[in-house]
Design a protein around this motif. Structure first.
Motif, mmCIF file in Angstrom:
data_model
loop_
_atom_site.group_PDB
_atom_site.id
_atom_site.type_symbol
_atom_site.label_atom_id
_atom_site.label_comp_id
_atom_site.label_asym_id
_atom_site.label_seq_id
_atom_site.Cartn_x
_atom_site.Cartn_y
_atom_site.Cartn_z
ATOM 1 N N ILE A 123 1.296 19.365 -0.562
ATOM 2 C CA ILE A 123 2.591 18.751 -0.787
ATOM 3 C C ILE A 123 3.143 19.304 -2.093
ATOM 4 O O ILE A 123 2.536 19.121 -3.152
ATOM 5 N N ASN A 124 4.250 20.012 -1.983
ATOM 6 C CA ASN A 124 4.856 20.702 -3.137
ATOM 7 C C ASN A 124 3.814 21.527 -3.889
ATOM 8 O O ASN A 124 3.768 21.538 -5.116
ATOM 9 N N GLY A 125 2.957 22.187 -3.142
ATOM 10 C CA GLY A 125 1.964 23.080 -3.717
ATOM 11 C C GLY A 125 0.679 22.423 -4.180
ATOM 12 O O GLY A 125 -0.269 23.109 -4.541
ATOM 13 N N GLU A 126 0.609 21.089 -4.173
ATOM 14 C CA GLU A 126 -0.606 20.388 -4.591
ATOM 15 C C GLU A 126 -1.458 20.041 -3.369
ATOM 16 O O GLU A 126 -0.935 19.598 -2.348
ATOM 17 N N LEU A 127 -2.756 20.219 -3.505
ATOM 18 C CA LEU A 127 -3.690 19.949 -2.418
ATOM 19 C C LEU A 127 -4.048 18.464 -2.357
ATOM 20 O O LEU A 127 -4.408 17.866 -3.375
ATOM 21 N N TYR A 128 -3.937 17.893 -1.172
ATOM 22 C CA TYR A 128 -4.377 16.521 -0.910
ATOM 23 C C TYR A 128 -5.391 16.575 0.213
ATOM 24 O O TYR A 128 -5.176 17.269 1.213
ATOM 25 N N LEU A 129 -6.504 15.879 0.049
ATOM 26 C CA LEU A 129 -7.526 15.809 1.080
ATOM 27 C C LEU A 129 -7.483 14.443 1.739
ATOM 28 O O LEU A 129 -7.573 13.420 1.071
ATOM 29 N N LEU A 130 -7.340 14.431 3.052
ATOM 30 C CA LEU A 130 -7.263 13.185 3.813
ATOM 31 C C LEU A 130 -8.478 13.075 4.716
ATOM 32 O O LEU A 130 -8.896 14.056 5.309
ATOM 33 N N ASN A 131 -9.015 11.874 4.830
ATOM 34 C CA ASN A 131 -10.122 11.676 5.761
ATOM 35 C C ASN A 131 -9.689 10.742 6.889
ATOM 36 O O ASN A 131 -10.493 10.022 7.448
ATOM 37 N N TYR A 132 -8.400 10.762 7.203
ATOM 38 C CA TYR A 132 -7.848 9.952 8.274
ATOM 39 C C TYR A 132 -6.638 10.671 8.856
ATOM 40 O O TYR A 132 -6.070 11.556 8.234
ATOM 41 N N GLU A 133 -6.275 10.278 10.080
ATOM 42 C CA GLU A 133 -5.086 10.831 10.708
ATOM 43 C C GLU A 133 -3.906 9.919 10.399
ATOM 44 O O GLU A 133 -4.030 8.703 10.465
ATOM 45 N N VAL A 134 -2.790 10.504 10.074
ATOM 46 C CA VAL A 134 -1.615 9.705 9.715
ATOM 47 C C VAL A 134 -0.358 10.527 9.990
ATOM 48 O O VAL A 134 -0.383 11.754 9.910
ATOM 49 N N VAL A 135 0.729 9.836 10.310
ATOM 50 C CA VAL A 135 2.009 10.518 10.463
ATOM 51 C C VAL A 135 2.676 10.612 9.092
ATOM 52 O O VAL A 135 2.381 9.836 8.181
ATOM 53 N N LEU A 136 3.577 11.557 8.961
ATOM 54 C CA LEU A 136 4.192 11.856 7.669
ATOM 55 C C LEU A 136 4.897 10.643 7.073
ATOM 56 O O LEU A 136 4.748 10.362 5.881
ATOM 57 N N LYS A 137 5.648 9.904 7.856
ATOM 58 C CA LYS A 137 6.384 8.733 7.349
ATOM 59 C C LYS A 137 5.440 7.727 6.697
ATOM 60 O O LYS A 137 5.705 7.210 5.615
ATOM 61 N N ASP A 138 4.301 7.450 7.341
ATOM 62 C CA ASP A 138 3.339 6.504 6.788
ATOM 63 C C ASP A 138 2.685 7.043 5.518
ATOM 64 O O ASP A 138 2.414 6.289 4.583
ATOM 65 N N TYR A 139 2.441 8.339 5.476
ATOM 66 C CA TYR A 139 1.817 8.900 4.282
ATOM 67 C C TYR A 139 2.781 8.867 3.106
ATOM 68 O O TYR A 139 2.382 8.628 1.970
ATOM 69 N N LEU A 140 4.065 9.084 3.364
ATOM 70 C CA LEU A 140 5.052 8.979 2.295
ATOM 71 C C LEU A 140 5.090 7.558 1.743
ATOM 72 O O LEU A 140 5.200 7.357 0.539
ATOM 73 N N SER A 141 4.966 6.569 2.613
ATOM 74 C CA SER A 141 4.899 5.171 2.157
ATOM 75 C C SER A 141 3.665 4.957 1.296
ATOM 76 O O SER A 141 3.725 4.293 0.264
ATOM 77 N N TYR A 142 2.535 5.521 1.723
ATOM 78 C CA TYR A 142 1.292 5.419 0.964
ATOM 79 C C TYR A 142 1.454 6.024 -0.438
ATOM 80 O O TYR A 142 0.919 5.500 -1.419
ATOM 81 N N LEU A 143 2.232 7.101 -0.536
ATOM 82 C CA LEU A 143 2.473 7.761 -1.824
ATOM 83 C C LEU A 143 3.582 7.071 -2.629
ATOM 84 O O LEU A 143 3.978 7.562 -3.669
ATOM 85 N N ASN A 144 4.061 5.939 -2.130
ATOM 86 C CA ASN A 144 5.120 5.156 -2.783
ATOM 87 C C ASN A 144 6.449 5.893 -2.885
ATOM 88 O O ASN A 144 7.175 5.736 -3.867
ATOM 89 N N VAL A 145 6.748 6.717 -1.888
ATOM 90 C CA VAL A 145 8.061 7.351 -1.807
ATOM 91 C C VAL A 145 8.988 6.329 -1.166
ATOM 92 O O VAL A 145 8.771 5.912 -0.034
#
Length: 78
Positions: free
Chosen positions: A14-36
Motif C-alpha cells: 500500500i503506497n509502497g509499504e509492505l503489509y502482511l495479512l494472515n486473513y482474507e479480506v476485501v479492500l473496503k473492509d481493510y481500509l476500515s481496519y486501517l481507520n481510513v
C-alpha cells in the motif's frame, strides 16, 4: 466486516509499504481496519495493480498475494 483466517501470509503493498495479512479480506473492509474514514475514501483515488478502480468496486476486490495499492489524495490549491 468479513475476515477469514488462512494459512500463510498475503503480501500487500500500500503506497509502497509492505503489509502482511494472515486473513482474507476485501479492500473496503481493510481500509476500515486501517481507520481510513468514509470522507477520505470518497475524496481519494484508488489504484489496484496499476488500474484505477471505482469506489463501488472497493467492496468487490479481495486482497490477494502481491496486490499493489496506491491511495492518492486529491487536494486543491493554487
Amino acid at each position: 466486516m468479513e475476515i477469514k483466517e488462512k494459512k500463510g501470509y498475503t503480501s500487500v503493498f500500500i503506497n509502497g509499504e509492505l503489509y502482511l495479512l494472515n486473513y482474507e479480506v476485501v479492500l473496503k473492509d481493510y481500509l476500515s481496519y486501517l481507520n481510513v474514514s468514509e470522507s477520505n475514501i470518497s475524496s481519494n483515488i484508488f489504484e489496484c495493480n496499476n488500474k484505477i478502480i471505482s469506489k463501488n468496486d472497493l467492496k468487490k476486490i479481495k486482497l490477494g498475494n502481491l496486490t499493489k495499492l496506491e491511495l492518492v489524495q486529491v487536494v486543491g490549491g493554487g
